[in-house]
Write an enzyme that holds these catalytic residues in place. Structure first.
Site, PDB file in Angstrom:
ATOM      1  N   PRO A  86       0.813  -1.232   0.000  1.00 32.03           N
ATOM      2  CG  PRO A  86      -0.255  -1.214   2.079  1.00 32.03           C
ATOM      3  CD  PRO A  86       0.559  -2.080   1.172  1.00 32.03           C
ATOM      4  CD  GLU A 113      -0.099  -5.372  10.858  1.00 29.03           C
ATOM      5  OE1 GLU A 113       0.229  -4.227  10.515  1.00 29.03           O
ATOM      6  OE2 GLU A 113      -1.269  -5.781  10.790  1.00 29.03           O
ATOM      7  NE  ARG A 151      -9.430  -5.266 -19.869  1.00 32.59           N
ATOM      8  CZ  ARG A 151      -9.731  -4.175 -20.568  1.00 32.59           C
ATOM      9  NH1 ARG A 151      -8.876  -3.167 -20.608  1.00 32.59           N
ATOM     10  NH2 ARG A 151     -10.874  -4.073 -21.218  1.00 32.59           N
ATOM     11  CG  ASP A 166     -11.093  -0.434 -22.170  1.00 30.59           C
ATOM     12  OD1 ASP A 166     -12.298  -0.560 -22.391  1.00 30.59           O
ATOM     13  OD2 ASP A 166     -10.284  -1.382 -22.103  1.00 30.59           O
TER      14      ASP A 166
END
Ligand code: SAM
Length: 251
Positions: A86, A113, A151, A166
């Site tokens: 993150p 963690e 993709r 897209d």
């Protein structure tokens, strides 16, 4: 292209990559996706891959040894090692394109963690976050990256033109899409889409993409590459003008 996903929970990843478009792309040999069980690289009778944090604090941390051993076994000369984290750079379509140009990706899914810092310091070439929130593990992020990258590989999507239209492909959101029936609950498909005039349809789509982007993500318009006609349309939006027929002639 090859993608290795290194995880303590291989079954979390195996299902999604065996299904639908990814599954077919694998079967057709367009992409080689391998799921690697991190535990196989952990030592000792119990093959433990995590341990307590130095300095205290709750939760376990993935040990460096199994991750280093896994990467050493998997690495090819053109491999890029990506740690899902993150705190990494936030994943975007642009990063998907960048990673799609790499011949071999090794995606490391963290757990608990987090991951011993030495993996970030000396093993990962890149750290990627899929958004500003915290998940229980890197498996879903690894799947997100794999799907977005796969993709873009020629042949993976049935219609080669589809990915080019897209959202984000050209820095804009995609406009509205319709399928049959022509009328549903009193809502009609716009006439232009039924006209068979491909040039007109292309202009309508472009204008609608601009309008939708203006409404929902005006920040994207600051960096999107727009033609002079498109810039003129955006100027009109700024002056409060909404969609009308003239768009199709000018966009
Ligand atoms: N303690 C870490 C922190 O605060 O940054 C969070 C660890 S998280 C519970 C466990 C693992 O899930 C991470 O090592 C990472 O691999 C994965 N993960 C969680 N959220 C993620 C995100 N937004 N993007 C990418 N990976 C994520």
């Amino acid at each position: 292209m090859r993608i290795d996903i290194v995880t303590l929970f291989p079954r979390m990843v195996e299902g999604p990559i065996a299904e639908s478009i990814l599954g077919r792309a694998r079967e057709r040999g367009l992409i080689d996706i391998r799921v690697v069980n991190l535990r196989e690289y952990a030592e000792g009778r119990h093959r433990v891959a995590d341990d307590y944090q130095f300095g205290g604090g709750g939760g376990m941390v993935l040990k460096p040894e199994p991750l280093f051993a896994a990467v050493e076994a998997l690495r090819t000369p053109r491999a890029r090692v990506v740690l899902l984290d993150p705190r990494g750079r936030r994943f975007t379509q642009e990063i998907a394109r960048e990673l799609g140009a790499v011949a071999h990706l090794i995606l490391l899914a963290g757990r608990y963690e987090g991951v011993d810092e030495r993996v970030s310091t000396a093993l990962a070439d890149d750290e990627v976050s899929i958004g500003d929130y915290v998940l229980t593990g890197g498996e879903l992020p690894a799947l997100v990256v794999t799907d977005a990258v796969a993709r873009l590989i020629p042949g993976v999507l049935g219609d080669a033109a589809a990915a080019g239209q897209d959202s984000f492909a050209r820095g804009l959101l995609e406009g509205p899409q319709y399928t049959r029936p022509e009328e549903f609950h009193g809502m009609r498909v716009p006439d232009v889409l039924l006209s068979g005039d491909h040039q007109m349809i292309a202009r309508w789509r472009r204008a609608q993409a601009l309008w939708r982007t203006w409404q929902r993500r005006p920040d994207l318009l600051e960096t999107a590459e727009l033609t002079p006609a498109e810039q003129k349309l955006v100027e009109e939006f700024r002056r409060g003008k909404g969609p009308d027929e003239s768009w199709m002639r000018s966009a």
